[in-house]
Every structure is written in C-alpha cells, then in structure tokens.
Design a protein around this motif. Structure first.
Motif, short mmCIF file in Angstrom:
data_model
loop_
_atom_site.label_atom_id
_atom_site.label_comp_id
_atom_site.label_asym_id
_atom_site.label_seq_id
_atom_site.Cartn_x
_atom_site.Cartn_y
_atom_site.Cartn_z
N GLN A 43 43.22 -11.16 -1.32
CA GLN A 43 43.51 -10.68 -2.67
C GLN A 43 42.88 -9.32 -2.83
OE1 GLN A 43 41.89 -13.94 -4.90
NE2 GLN A 43 39.93 -12.94 -5.18
N PHE A 44 43.44 -8.52 -3.75
CA PHE A 44 42.96 -7.15 -3.91
C PHE A 44 43.18 -6.69 -5.35
CE2 PHE A 44 47.35 -7.13 -2.65
CZ PHE A 44 47.95 -6.14 -3.42
N VAL A 45 42.43 -5.65 -5.73
CA VAL A 45 42.62 -5.02 -7.02
C VAL A 45 43.62 -3.89 -6.81
CG1 VAL A 45 41.50 -3.75 -8.88
CG2 VAL A 45 40.27 -5.60 -7.74
N PRO A 46 44.77 -3.94 -7.50
CA PRO A 46 45.79 -2.90 -7.32
C PRO A 46 45.34 -1.56 -7.89
CG PRO A 46 46.70 -4.86 -8.38
CD PRO A 46 45.22 -5.01 -8.37
N TYR A 47 46.08 -0.50 -7.50
CA TYR A 47 45.86 0.81 -8.08
C TYR A 47 45.90 0.72 -9.60
CZ TYR A 47 46.83 3.12 -3.60
OH TYR A 47 46.79 3.54 -2.31
N LYS A 48 45.12 1.55 -10.25
CA LYS A 48 45.04 1.55 -11.72
C LYS A 48 46.42 1.75 -12.36
CE LYS A 48 42.07 3.50 -15.27
NZ LYS A 48 41.01 4.47 -15.54
N ASP A 49 47.24 2.66 -11.79
CA ASP A 49 48.58 2.90 -12.34
C ASP A 49 49.46 1.66 -12.25
OD1 ASP A 49 47.83 5.50 -12.88
OD2 ASP A 49 48.90 6.36 -11.17
N LEU A 50 49.33 0.89 -11.18
CA LEU A 50 50.11 -0.34 -11.05
C LEU A 50 49.67 -1.37 -12.09
CD1 LEU A 50 50.42 -0.85 -7.19
CD2 LEU A 50 52.21 -0.21 -8.80
N ILE A 51 48.37 -1.45 -12.31
CA ILE A 51 47.87 -2.38 -13.34
C ILE A 51 48.41 -1.99 -14.70
CG2 ILE A 51 45.80 -3.21 -14.53
CD1 ILE A 51 44.33 -2.99 -11.83
N THR A 52 48.42 -0.70 -15.00
CA THR A 52 48.94 -0.22 -16.28
C THR A 52 50.42 -0.58 -16.43
OG1 THR A 52 47.35 1.58 -16.35
CG2 THR A 52 49.31 1.83 -17.72
N GLU A 53 51.22 -0.31 -15.39
CA GLU A 53 52.65 -0.64 -15.42
C GLU A 53 52.86 -2.14 -15.56
OE1 GLU A 53 55.30 1.32 -15.64
OE2 GLU A 53 54.08 3.13 -15.55
#
Length: 104
Positions: free
Chosen positions: A75-85
């Motif tokens: 598991q991973f923390v996605p890029y900030k932009d992906l989290i926003t989208e």
C-alpha cells in the motif's frame, strides 16, 4: 475511525485507490476506484489518467469492500494531486480537468 486515502496493489495486479482503515483484521476500502492510463486521442499526444469504478461491474451504489491482508502486495500514499482528484470525484465536485476523469 480515521480514514486515509491510500493506493493498494493487489496480488492480481490491480492498483486501486480508496478511503482506507483497518477493521476486523482486514482493510476496509470505501469508494474504491482504479487508476488507468488512457492513450492520447491525438497521435503523438500525452497519455492521460482516468479513475474508473472498481470493481468495474459493481452496482453504482457499491461504496465499500474488505480486502484480506494476504491479497495485498503493498500500500502507498498517492501523489497529492491524485488524492485531490480522488476527493473531488468522491464528493461530486468538478475538477480542473474533467475530460481526464472517467467515472463510469
């Protein structure tokens, strides 16, 4: 329960995103989606990414699933932009680039 948007790589090869929390020894994922690369519609153009429902054949009201730990590769923390989208998609808000997001 404090839910966090995570990316999950499954043993079957899919990478999914969702609001995750550990519950009863399993990973509970709310509002699961899969991120796919989409080829450019213009020759030589840049590919784009799109969120698609996960699982693809689930009812549109499907909002949570449980995954056993042995089915998770990482598991991973996605890029900030992906989290926003992702958050915009889940909340129903429009995005700055709606042509790049497929919701169903």
């Amino acid at each position: 329960m404090n839910m966090k948007v995570l990316g999950i790589k499954l043993v079957t090869g899919e990478e999914i995103f969702g609001q995750c929390v550990v519950a009863d020894g399993r990973l509970k994922i709310s509002n699961p989606v899969q991120l796919r690369m989409m080829p450019s519609k213009i020759q030589g153009g840049e590919p784009s990414m799109a969120f698609i429902p996960f699982p693809q054949m689930a009812d549109e009201n499907f909002v949570e699933m449980y995954i056993e730990p042995l089915h998770i590769v990482y598991q991973f923390v996605p890029y900030k932009d992906l989290i926003t989208e992702y958050n915009n998609l889940v909340s129903g808000q429009t995005t700055s680039a709606p042509q790049q997001i497929i919701t169903g």
